[in-house]
Design a protein around this motif. Sequence first.
Motif, PDB file in Angstrom:
ATOM      1  N   ALA A 174       0.826  -1.213   0.000  1.00 17.47           N
ATOM      2  CA  ALA A 174       0.000   0.000   0.000  1.00 17.47           C
ATOM      3  C   ALA A 174       0.859   1.261   0.000  1.00 17.47           C
ATOM      4  O   ALA A 174       1.992   1.251   0.465  1.00 17.47           O
ATOM      5  CB  ALA A 174      -0.909  -0.006   1.220  1.00 17.47           C
ATOM      6  N   ASP A 175       0.287   2.343  -0.528  1.00 16.91           N
ATOM      7  CA  ASP A 175       0.947   3.647  -0.402  1.00 16.91           C
ATOM      8  C   ASP A 175       0.782   4.134   1.035  1.00 16.91           C
ATOM      9  O   ASP A 175       1.678   4.712   1.624  1.00 16.91           O
ATOM     10  CB  ASP A 175       0.288   4.675  -1.330  1.00 16.91           C
ATOM     11  CG  ASP A 175       0.380   4.264  -2.795  1.00 16.91           C
ATOM     12  OD1 ASP A 175       1.373   3.618  -3.173  1.00 16.91           O
ATOM     13  OD2 ASP A 175      -0.555   4.594  -3.547  1.00 16.91           O
ATOM     14  N   THR A 176      -0.407   3.904   1.556  1.00 14.71           N
ATOM     15  CA  THR A 176      -0.748   4.333   2.911  1.00 14.71           C
ATOM     16  C   THR A 176      -1.394   3.164   3.639  1.00 14.71           C
ATOM     17  O   THR A 176      -2.300   2.526   3.109  1.00 14.71           O
ATOM     18  CB  THR A 176      -1.754   5.507   2.852  1.00 14.71           C
ATOM     19  OG1 THR A 176      -1.155   6.598   2.151  1.00 14.71           O
ATOM     20  CG2 THR A 176      -2.167   5.959   4.247  1.00 14.71           C
ATOM     21  N   THR A 177      -0.915   2.883   4.840  1.00 12.14           N
ATOM     22  CA  THR A 177      -1.481   1.766   5.600  1.00 12.14           C
ATOM     23  C   THR A 177      -2.212   2.278   6.837  1.00 12.14           C
ATOM     24  O   THR A 177      -1.653   3.035   7.635  1.00 12.14           O
ATOM     25  CB  THR A 177      -0.367   0.788   6.028  1.00 12.14           C
ATOM     26  OG1 THR A 177       0.235   0.261   4.848  1.00 12.14           O
ATOM     27  CG2 THR A 177      -0.928  -0.361   6.850  1.00 12.14           C
ATOM     28  N   LEU A 178      -3.459   1.869   6.957  1.00 15.91           N
ATOM     29  CA  LEU A 178      -4.243   2.206   8.144  1.00 15.91           C
ATOM     30  C   LEU A 178      -4.209   1.009   9.081  1.00 15.91           C
ATOM     31  O   LEU A 178      -4.479  -0.114   8.663  1.00 15.91           O
ATOM     32  CB  LEU A 178      -5.705   2.470   7.790  1.00 15.91           C
ATOM     33  CG  LEU A 178      -6.051   3.486   6.711  1.00 15.91           C
ATOM     34  CD1 LEU A 178      -7.570   3.644   6.616  1.00 15.91           C
ATOM     35  CD2 LEU A 178      -5.414   4.819   7.019  1.00 15.91           C
ATOM     36  N   VAL A 179      -3.886   1.258  10.341  1.00 10.86           N
ATOM     37  CA  VAL A 179      -3.976   0.196  11.341  1.00 10.86           C
ATOM     38  C   VAL A 179      -5.159   0.519  12.237  1.00 10.86           C
ATOM     39  O   VAL A 179      -5.234   1.599  12.822  1.00 10.86           O
ATOM     40  CB  VAL A 179      -2.675   0.079  12.160  1.00 10.86           C
ATOM     41  CG1 VAL A 179      -2.857  -0.894  13.312  1.00 10.86           C
ATOM     42  CG2 VAL A 179      -1.526  -0.378  11.269  1.00 10.86           C
ATOM     43  N   LEU A 180      -6.088  -0.415  12.312  1.00  9.22           N
ATOM     44  CA  LEU A 180      -7.288  -0.228  13.116  1.00  9.22           C
ATOM     45  C   LEU A 180      -7.155  -0.903  14.470  1.00  9.22           C
ATOM     46  O   LEU A 180      -6.678  -2.035  14.557  1.00  9.22           O
ATOM     47  CB  LEU A 180      -8.504  -0.836  12.398  1.00  9.22           C
ATOM     48  CG  LEU A 180      -9.366   0.135  11.604  1.00  9.22           C
ATOM     49  CD1 LEU A 180      -8.605   0.634  10.396  1.00  9.22           C
ATOM     50  CD2 LEU A 180     -10.659  -0.541  11.176  1.00  9.22           C
ATOM     51  N   LEU A 181      -7.603  -0.212  15.494  1.00  7.63           N
ATOM     52  CA  LEU A 181      -7.668  -0.800  16.830  1.00  7.63           C
ATOM     53  C   LEU A 181      -9.042  -0.488  17.400  1.00  7.63           C
ATOM     54  O   LEU A 181      -9.750   0.350  16.867  1.00  7.63           O
ATOM     55  CB  LEU A 181      -6.584  -0.218  17.737  1.00  7.63           C
ATOM     56  CG  LEU A 181      -5.148  -0.466  17.275  1.00  7.63           C
ATOM     57  CD1 LEU A 181      -4.556   0.771  16.663  1.00  7.63           C
ATOM     58  CD2 LEU A 181      -4.301  -0.961  18.422  1.00  7.63           C
TER      59      LEU A 181
END
Length: 329
Positions: A174-181
């Motif tokens: 990915a260009d941008t990675t979202l980490v969800l919590l």
Amino acid sequence: MNTATAGRPSGRSAVAVPQLIEQARAGSPRAIARLITLVEEASPLLREVMAALAPHTGHARIVGLTGSPGVGKSTSTSALVTELRKQGQRVAVLAVDPSSPFSGGALLGDRVRMSEHATDPDVYIRSMASRGHLGGLSWATPQALRVLDAAGFDTILVETVGVGQSEVEVAGLADTTLVLLAPGMGDGIQAAKAGILEIGDIYVVNKADRDGAAQVSRDLRGMLNLSAAIAGPPGTVWKRPILKTVAQQGTGVAEVVEAIAEHRAFLVSTGELARRRVRRARVEVEEIALGELRRRWGAVSGSAELDVLAARVATGELDPYTAADELLA
Ligand SMILES: Nc1nc2c(ncn2[C@@H]2O[C@H](COP(=O)(O)OP(=O)(O)OP(=O)(O)O)[C@@H](O)[C@H]2O)c(=O)[nH]1
């Protein structure tokens, strides 16, 4: 003249690759689906497909979404699609399931929750299986992304099912990675353990309507401060934001989309986007080359030659490196 055809031998009519690509570029979901199926099947037609797609790639923004099961990935993906659609973007969602041999989208219950977008012609949703592939996830996913990129989607959301290595792998794409919590899941510790703390560009504490969301944010901030900042080129650092959302209600999702755009601007202005993409292409080429070697080895692994070499290594007559050299030769 082109005699190569794509599609299943039974049940479906065969379509020439150039025609299929033309249809996919015109937005035909069926054509896109068939191209991704070719990827899943590791079709020999992929050489032709990828050669034809290459000039049309490089435009899509690829956003990875990762997080432990139950944090609200599907709900968040759906909310992000809604928000991106408001901006007029064409959006694709690729859900990658490294553990399942099934594919096609309808089998994952999660996808049902995306059904509000099912009738939108500017949204394409697809699940992809990668188990059973030689090379697995890292081989198949980038090629599916190429298909979606060439099909002209502005943003491609890549969601992984499952935690751990596969998520880290997909983040690399990915260009941008979202980490969800989310609160109440011991997520901080889980994230640290799974190594996903390192891979986020943007952190999202979902289920902010529940007790403990503020605590999760604080813990996370502490952990991020301890871990190394994401350095761009010398002198530039991306300060990883921690945002709160209630994905079910779409609360805070516009801010996430804004943060994605800001991260994008950071990547472009620092030259990091180009570097990330070269890194990605490097892995992709390597995986295809390794896949080709494995394929050839596959032919060899049943062979008498390997049996003889293995027997010699087992008895100590030959060292494994010399045996490998002989095999490669
Ligand atoms: N209270 C609350 N619940 C939410 C929120 N977002 C999602 N949920 C609920 O959390 C549950 C899990 O959401 P999903 O979107 O399926 O989560 P997921 O991470 O995709 O889960 P897996 O499919 O198990 O990986 C569902 O029951 C959602 O309705 C939120 O912001 N607040």
